[in-house]
Design a protein around this motif. Structure first.
Motif, PDB file in Angstrom:
ATOM      1  N   ALA A  52     -19.625  49.017 -23.125  1.00 11.51           N
ATOM      2  CA  ALA A  52     -20.874  48.273 -22.953  1.00 11.51           C
ATOM      3  C   ALA A  52     -20.828  46.932 -23.681  1.00 11.51           C
ATOM      4  O   ALA A  52     -21.627  46.038 -23.385  1.00 11.51           O
ATOM      5  CB  ALA A  52     -22.051  49.104 -23.452  1.00 11.51           C
ATOM      6  N   CYS A  53     -19.910  46.796 -24.628  1.00 14.06           N
ATOM      7  CA  CYS A  53     -19.740  45.542 -25.372  1.00 14.06           C
ATOM      8  C   CYS A  53     -18.528  44.747 -24.881  1.00 14.06           C
ATOM      9  O   CYS A  53     -18.060  43.839 -25.562  1.00 14.06           O
ATOM     10  CB  CYS A  53     -19.586  45.821 -26.866  1.00 14.06           C
ATOM     11  SG  CYS A  53     -21.027  46.561 -27.644  1.00 14.06           S
ATOM     12  N   ALA A  54     -18.016  45.103 -23.710  1.00 15.49           N
ATOM     13  CA  ALA A  54     -16.805  44.456 -23.188  1.00 15.49           C
ATOM     14  C   ALA A  54     -17.007  42.960 -22.974  1.00 15.49           C
ATOM     15  O   ALA A  54     -18.101  42.532 -22.623  1.00 15.49           O
ATOM     16  CB  ALA A  54     -16.408  45.121 -21.876  1.00 15.49           C
ATOM     17  N   PRO A  55     -15.945  42.168 -23.196  1.00 21.40           N
ATOM     18  CA  PRO A  55     -14.644  42.601 -23.699  1.00 21.40           C
ATOM     19  C   PRO A  55     -14.719  42.877 -25.209  1.00 21.40           C
ATOM     20  O   PRO A  55     -15.359  42.135 -25.948  1.00 21.40           O
ATOM     21  CB  PRO A  55     -13.729  41.410 -23.406  1.00 21.40           C
ATOM     22  CG  PRO A  55     -14.642  40.235 -23.453  1.00 21.40           C
ATOM     23  CD  PRO A  55     -15.963  40.718 -22.928  1.00 21.40           C
ATOM     24  N   TYR A  56     -14.075  43.938 -25.629  1.00 23.83           N
ATOM     25  CA  TYR A  56     -14.105  44.312 -27.032  1.00 23.83           C
ATOM     26  C   TYR A  56     -12.679  44.654 -27.464  1.00 23.83           C
ATOM     27  O   TYR A  56     -11.739  44.617 -26.674  1.00 23.83           O
ATOM     28  CB  TYR A  56     -15.032  45.513 -27.253  1.00 23.83           C
ATOM     29  CG  TYR A  56     -14.447  46.822 -26.763  1.00 23.83           C
ATOM     30  CD1 TYR A  56     -13.817  47.686 -27.655  1.00 23.83           C
ATOM     31  CD2 TYR A  56     -14.505  47.188 -25.423  1.00 23.83           C
ATOM     32  CE1 TYR A  56     -13.259  48.883 -27.211  1.00 23.83           C
ATOM     33  CE2 TYR A  56     -13.950  48.376 -24.980  1.00 23.83           C
ATOM     34  CZ  TYR A  56     -13.321  49.222 -25.876  1.00 23.83           C
ATOM     35  OH  TYR A  56     -12.764  50.393 -25.442  1.00 23.83           O
ATOM     36  N   CYS A  57     -12.525  44.984 -28.743  1.00 21.77           N
ATOM     37  CA  CYS A  57     -11.227  45.440 -29.230  1.00 21.77           C
ATOM     38  C   CYS A  57     -11.453  46.580 -30.210  1.00 21.77           C
ATOM     39  O   CYS A  57     -12.576  46.859 -30.620  1.00 21.77           O
ATOM     40  CB  CYS A  57     -10.445  44.290 -29.885  1.00 21.77           C
ATOM     41  SG  CYS A  57     -11.269  43.518 -31.287  1.00 21.77           S
ATOM     42  N   ARG A  58     -10.364  47.245 -30.561  1.00 22.62           N
ATOM     43  CA  ARG A  58     -10.410  48.294 -31.572  1.00 22.62           C
ATOM     44  C   ARG A  58      -9.263  48.072 -32.552  1.00 22.62           C
ATOM     45  O   ARG A  58      -8.179  47.631 -32.172  1.00 22.62           O
ATOM     46  CB  ARG A  58     -10.242  49.692 -30.939  1.00 22.62           C
ATOM     47  CG  ARG A  58     -11.323  50.097 -29.981  1.00 22.62           C
ATOM     48  CD  ARG A  58     -11.167  51.569 -29.552  1.00 22.62           C
ATOM     49  NE  ARG A  58      -9.889  51.861 -28.924  1.00 22.62           N
ATOM     50  CZ  ARG A  58      -9.686  51.831 -27.603  1.00 22.62           C
ATOM     51  NH1 ARG A  58     -10.674  51.508 -26.766  1.00 22.62           N
ATOM     52  NH2 ARG A  58      -8.487  52.123 -27.106  1.00 22.62           N
ATOM     53  N   ASP A  59      -9.517  48.395 -33.815  1.00 20.22           N
ATOM     54  CA  ASP A  59      -8.423  48.502 -34.774  1.00 20.22           C
ATOM     55  C   ASP A  59      -8.868  49.385 -35.930  1.00 20.22           C
ATOM     56  O   ASP A  59      -9.981  49.906 -35.942  1.00 20.22           O
ATOM     57  CB  ASP A  59      -7.907  47.127 -35.214  1.00 20.22           C
ATOM     58  CG  ASP A  59      -8.674  46.478 -36.351  1.00 20.22           C
ATOM     59  OD1 ASP A  59      -9.798  46.930 -36.668  1.00 20.22           O
ATOM     60  OD2 ASP A  59      -8.164  45.512 -36.936  1.00 20.22           O
TER      61      ASP A  59
END
Length: 216
Positions: free
Chosen positions: A152-159
């Motif tokens: 829902a927050c795209a574009p997003y990332c993860r780390d």
């Protein structure tokens, strides 16, 4: 170079570029929020004034994504470390922000280096494999629900480290920002081996130069 028993190595010296001579350090920190939080804490205690983390994006990356990098505009979801810091549960998902000036300098350095970038929300995770391969985990449906929330927050990332860095920088009143390289992790070999490995290594050198130039 100094290596601590709990997994952080630090190289100190000077960097000279374009007539500018600056005290500089390079460090590697443990993986994950809790281990990296300890490392960042010690770096700030030792006197670090500005820290830029160069890591990798934990989302599903294709080879077409590799010629761009991610500048983290805010980090969310630092749960275990926040609990230990005494942060209320209702405040865990409040955004943790990079230093505005350092973030701006990284943008300018990307533009000067003609390297594509995007600014994204970063969600902290403790096991990036779980989100690349939910079908292998204990409760795939629950992970898919979380992924839907992230999307829902795209574009997003993860780390697994940026949120800890921002939290510690805020506590010490220091400057911090985070840069993520897009590498292909979803394969049965290192991201720096195989068909995309040389591409990843070449880009890592370019991105490191962008980071150094932003800090000088």
């Amino acid at each position: 170079m100094e290596i601590q028993s709990w997994g952080i190595g630090v190289i100190t010296g000077k960097v000279t570029c374009g007539g500018v001579d600056e005290d500089f350090f390079f460090a590697y920190a443990p993986m994950g929020a809790s281990g990296s939080a300890m490392a960042f804490h010690e770096l700030f205690v030792a006197g670090a004034q500005e820290v830029v983390r160069l890591g990798s994006n934990d989302v599903w990356v294709t080879e077409d994504d590799m010629n761009s990098l991610v500048l983290i505009a805010e980090a969310r979801g630092l749960r275990g470390v926040s609990w230990d810091q005494g942060i209320d549960e209702k405040d865990v998902d409040k955004p943790l922000l990079p230093d505005h000036d350092l973030h701006r300098r990284l943008i300018e350095s990307c533009q000067l280096g003609r390297f594509q970038y995007s600014e994204r929300v970063c969600f902290n995770v403790d096991d990036y494999h779980a989100y690349l391969y939910p079908e292998r985990m204990e409760n795939p449906q629950r992970i898919q629900q979380r992924l839907a929330t992230y999307n829902a927050c795209a574009p997003y990332c993860r780390d697994m480290e940026t949120a800890s860095l921002f939290l510690k920088a805020n506590q010490f009143g220091r400057k911090a920002s985070s840069v993520l390289q897009n590498v292909v992790k979803q394969k049965d070999e290192s991201p720096y081996e195989g068909s995309t490995g040389q591409h990843a290594k070449a880009n890592e050198n370019r991105i490191a130069e962008i980071v150094i130039n932003a800090m000088l």
